[in-house]
Design a protein around this motif. Sequence first.
Motif, PDB file in Angstrom:
ATOM      1  N   SER A   9       0.833  -1.187   0.000  1.00 22.53           N
ATOM      2  CA  SER A   9       0.000   0.000   0.000  1.00 22.53           C
ATOM      3  C   SER A   9       0.868   1.237   0.000  1.00 22.53           C
ATOM      4  O   SER A   9       2.013   1.206   0.385  1.00 22.53           O
ATOM      5  N   GLY A  10       0.283   2.364  -0.407  1.00 23.84           N
ATOM      6  CA  GLY A  10       1.014   3.622  -0.381  1.00 23.84           C
ATOM      7  C   GLY A  10       0.852   4.369  -1.681  1.00 23.84           C
ATOM      8  O   GLY A  10       0.278   3.885  -2.638  1.00 23.84           O
ATOM      9  N   HIS A  11       1.375   5.569  -1.729  1.00 22.82           N
ATOM     10  CA  HIS A  11       1.275   6.405  -2.920  1.00 22.82           C
ATOM     11  C   HIS A  11       2.656   6.862  -3.307  1.00 22.82           C
ATOM     12  O   HIS A  11       3.481   7.196  -2.476  1.00 22.82           O
ATOM     13  N   ALA A  12       2.912   6.894  -4.616  1.00 22.32           N
ATOM     14  CA  ALA A  12       4.231   7.265  -5.113  1.00 22.32           C
ATOM     15  C   ALA A  12       4.414   8.774  -5.064  1.00 22.32           C
ATOM     16  O   ALA A  12       3.514   9.532  -5.381  1.00 22.32           O
ATOM     17  N   THR A  13       5.569   9.213  -4.613  1.00 23.91           N
ATOM     18  CA  THR A  13       5.917  10.620  -4.655  1.00 23.91           C
ATOM     19  C   THR A  13       7.293  10.760  -5.240  1.00 23.91           C
ATOM     20  O   THR A  13       8.146   9.908  -5.030  1.00 23.91           O
ATOM     21  N   THR A  14       7.514  11.818  -5.975  1.00 30.49           N
ATOM     22  CA  THR A  14       8.812  12.063  -6.568  1.00 30.49           C
ATOM     23  C   THR A  14       9.239  13.481  -6.251  1.00 30.49           C
ATOM     24  O   THR A  14       8.526  14.426  -6.562  1.00 30.49           O
ATOM     25  N   ASN A  15      10.358  13.646  -5.599  1.00 29.44           N
ATOM     26  CA  ASN A  15      10.896  14.954  -5.290  1.00 29.44           C
ATOM     27  C   ASN A  15      11.883  15.333  -6.377  1.00 29.44           C
ATOM     28  O   ASN A  15      12.942  14.744  -6.497  1.00 29.44           O
ATOM     29  N   SER A 176      10.665  -1.151 -12.205  1.00 29.74           N
ATOM     30  CA  SER A 176      11.340   0.138 -12.311  1.00 29.74           C
ATOM     31  C   SER A 176      11.409   0.813 -10.949  1.00 29.74           C
ATOM     32  O   SER A 176      10.604   0.527 -10.052  1.00 29.74           O
ATOM     33  N   LEU A 177      12.358   1.728 -10.806  1.00 26.21           N
ATOM     34  CA  LEU A 177      12.487   2.459  -9.545  1.00 26.21           C
ATOM     35  C   LEU A 177      11.226   3.258  -9.243  1.00 26.21           C
ATOM     36  O   LEU A 177      10.772   3.317  -8.101  1.00 26.21           O
ATOM     37  N   GLY A 178      10.645   3.856 -10.279  1.00 20.78           N
ATOM     38  CA  GLY A 178       9.452   4.662 -10.074  1.00 20.78           C
ATOM     39  C   GLY A 178       8.280   3.878  -9.534  1.00 20.78           C
ATOM     40  O   GLY A 178       7.533   4.350  -8.674  1.00 20.78           O
ATOM     41  N   SER A 179       8.113   2.647 -10.008  1.00 22.27           N
ATOM     42  CA  SER A 179       6.976   1.832  -9.568  1.00 22.27           C
ATOM     43  C   SER A 179       7.153   1.328  -8.146  1.00 22.27           C
ATOM     44  O   SER A 179       6.192   0.908  -7.516  1.00 22.27           O
ATOM     45  N   MET A 180       8.387   1.361  -7.630  1.00 23.06           N
ATOM     46  CA  MET A 180       8.628   0.895  -6.260  1.00 23.06           C
ATOM     47  C   MET A 180       8.586   2.020  -5.238  1.00 23.06           C
ATOM     48  O   MET A 180       8.566   1.773  -4.034  1.00 23.06           O
ATOM     49  N   GLU A 181       8.582   3.258  -5.710  1.00 24.71           N
ATOM     50  CA  GLU A 181       8.610   4.386  -4.774  1.00 24.71           C
ATOM     51  C   GLU A 181       7.397   4.409  -3.858  1.00 24.71           C
ATOM     52  O   GLU A 181       7.498   4.758  -2.686  1.00 24.71           O
ATOM     53  N   SER A 182       6.226   4.019  -4.389  1.00 25.05           N
ATOM     54  CA  SER A 182       5.011   4.060  -3.575  1.00 25.05           C
ATOM     55  C   SER A 182       5.106   3.112  -2.386  1.00 25.05           C
ATOM     56  O   SER A 182       4.502   3.349  -1.334  1.00 25.05           O
ATOM     57  N   LEU A 184       7.882   2.435  -0.729  1.00 21.59           N
ATOM     58  CA  LEU A 184       8.779   3.013   0.265  1.00 21.59           C
ATOM     59  C   LEU A 184       8.107   4.117   1.070  1.00 21.59           C
ATOM     60  O   LEU A 184       8.436   4.313   2.237  1.00 21.59           O
ATOM     61  N   VAL A 185       7.165   4.850   0.463  1.00 26.12           N
ATOM     62  CA  VAL A 185       6.505   5.936   1.198  1.00 26.12           C
ATOM     63  C   VAL A 185       5.250   5.448   1.917  1.00 26.12           C
ATOM     64  O   VAL A 185       4.653   6.192   2.689  1.00 26.12           O
ATOM     65  N   GLY A 186       4.855   4.209   1.675  1.00 25.81           N
ATOM     66  CA  GLY A 186       3.663   3.671   2.328  1.00 25.81           C
ATOM     67  C   GLY A 186       3.925   3.275   3.772  1.00 25.81           C
ATOM     68  O   GLY A 186       5.061   3.267   4.255  1.00 25.81           O
ATOM     69  N   ASP A 187       2.855   2.933   4.478  1.00 21.70           N
ATOM     70  CA  ASP A 187       2.960   2.569   5.892  1.00 21.70           C
ATOM     71  C   ASP A 187       3.377   1.125   6.099  1.00 21.70           C
ATOM     72  O   ASP A 187       3.857   0.761   7.173  1.00 21.70           O
ATOM     73  N   ALA A 188       3.168   0.287   5.101  1.00 21.54           N
ATOM     74  CA  ALA A 188       3.486  -1.135   5.262  1.00 21.54           C
ATOM     75  C   ALA A 188       4.995  -1.323   5.433  1.00 21.54           C
ATOM     76  O   ALA A 188       5.801  -0.663   4.784  1.00 21.54           O
ATOM     77  N   GLY A 189       5.364  -2.234   6.311  1.00 19.46           N
ATOM     78  CA  GLY A 189       6.782  -2.508   6.556  1.00 19.46           C
ATOM     79  C   GLY A 189       7.341  -3.588   5.665  1.00 19.46           C
ATOM     80  O   GLY A 189       8.518  -3.948   5.789  1.00 19.46           O
ATOM     81  N   HIS A 190       6.521  -4.128   4.761  1.00 13.19           N
ATOM     82  CA  HIS A 190       6.974  -5.203   3.888  1.00 13.19           C
ATOM     83  C   HIS A 190       6.167  -5.181   2.592  1.00 13.19           C
ATOM     84  O   HIS A 190       5.204  -4.435   2.456  1.00 13.19           O
ATOM     85  N   ALA A 191       6.584  -6.000   1.665  1.00 13.08           N
ATOM     86  CA  ALA A 191       5.893  -6.131   0.388  1.00 13.08           C
ATOM     87  C   ALA A 191       5.974  -7.583  -0.055  1.00 13.08           C
ATOM     88  O   ALA A 191       6.759  -8.370   0.500  1.00 13.08           O
ATOM     89  N   PHE A 192       5.172  -7.946  -1.049  1.00 15.41           N
ATOM     90  CA  PHE A 192       5.144  -9.325  -1.541  1.00 15.41           C
ATOM     91  C   PHE A 192       5.499  -9.360  -3.026  1.00 15.41           C
ATOM     92  O   PHE A 192       5.008  -8.559  -3.816  1.00 15.41           O
ATOM     93  N   LEU A 193       6.386 -10.280  -3.358  1.00 16.51           N
ATOM     94  CA  LEU A 193       6.754 -10.527  -4.749  1.00 16.51           C
ATOM     95  C   LEU A 193       5.931 -11.708  -5.250  1.00 16.51           C
ATOM     96  O   LEU A 193       6.011 -12.805  -4.707  1.00 16.51           O
TER      97      LEU A 193
END
Length: 374
Positions: A9-15, A176-182, A184-193
Motif C-alpha cells: 500500500s502507499g502512494h508514489a511521490t517524486t521529489n 522500475s524504480l518509479g513503480s517501487m517508490e510508492s 517506500l513511502v507507504g505505511d506497510a513494513g513489507h511487500a510481496f513478490l
Amino acid sequence: MTMGDLQASGHATTNFGNGFFMSGRGHNPYGTEQPDCNPTTRSSQFDFGVPARLNTWVPRYNEFLHPHGYTLDNLRAHMPFPLVIELQKLAISRDTSVLQLVRTAKLVAVKLGLTDASEWIDQELNGYDNLSNLPSYRILTGECRAFNPFNGFWMHVQFPDAQFQRICSEGRVGQSLGSMESILVGDAGHAFLNFAYEQQQILQKLFQEQTKFAIRVTKGQLEGIFDAVRNLVLDWSLRLEQAGVLGENMSFTLNEKQEAKPVSQQFFIQNAGVVGNVTDNATVTNNQTVHGSLSVDRVFDLVSQAKSALSGLPSEMAAKASEILNEIDRESHCPTPNEGKLRVALTSLRTVCEGTTGNLVASGITAAVTALLT
C-alpha cells in the motif's frame, strides 16, 4: 526465479529538487527581483551558459549587463558546476530523489555516448525485462508465504528440504524504480513478490493447495536497491572525474568522450553485471568429484518428478531434459544399473537445467540432482 509485481500500500511521490540549469531570461543570480533582460521593446534572449559566445561578445554583454548590476565575472561565478560534479552533489544529497539522480545520470551518459551506462540507467528507469540477468542488489532473500483466504493472513510455508526453501525464497526484483517508490513511502513494513503463473501452478501442485504463494520482503530490503543505485552513480561519477571527464558548460569534449568509454564499460561490468551488446557468451561450468553410492530408488523418484514438471521448462530445454531423463530411466531399470553412466547422465541433466537462471522447475531439478550426487 522469475518474480512478478511488487504489492504494497502507499502512494508514489517524486521529489524533483532543484535543477542546475540557468535561464538567460529574467534570472538574477543574487535572488532579488529583476526586470526582464530585454532592454528594448523587441524580443531578445541571451544564453548565459555558453562562455565561448560570451567571450566573443564581451564588450556588448558588459555594456548591456552593467545597468542591471552585473559583470561578466560574477555571471561566470554563478554558472553551474561541471556536469559530473553536479551529479556527485545530487548523489550525496538525501534531498535528491534517486529517480532524479538516475535521470541526471542518463543526461551524462547520453552526452558522453556511453551505451553501457545508458542501458543500465534505462533498465533502472523502465524495469528489467530479463530477470535472469539482474544486478546482485536486485536479488533479495525473502520468505515464501501462502495466503490463507479464510483469515486473510499470509502463512509460513514448510518445504521438504532447506535447499528447495532457499530457491523459493529468492526474489528477483525487475520493476522500475518509479513503480517501487510508492512502497517506500507507504505505511506497510513489507511487500510481496508474486510468483509467475507457471510457478504458482507448480507450488500449488507440490503442496496440494489451491492458494496464492508469494515471497515476503521487507521495506528495508527494497530501500537497499535505491541505496545501491545511488552509490553506483556516485562511484561512477568519481571514476569519471578521476579520468578527467567533467563536462564543463553542460557539454563534453571529444577527448572526454574517449576517456569515458573504457572507464564506464569496466565499471558497469564489475558493478552492475554484463550490460550492452556481448557477442561471446561466457559459460561457467561447475566440475566436482562425487563419492558414494547412488540410491536407485531416489533416481526413480527424481525421474518421475522431473518428467511431471517438464512443462514448466522452456521448450528447448524441456526437450533436452526429456531425452536425458529417458536415458536415466532406461539405465536405472537395468538389472544391474551402471552407476558411472547414471552419474554422467545426471550431471548432463544438471548442466542443462543450470542454463536457465530464474526458472523454478530448472532450479528444483538442479537442486535435486546435486543432492542425489552428494
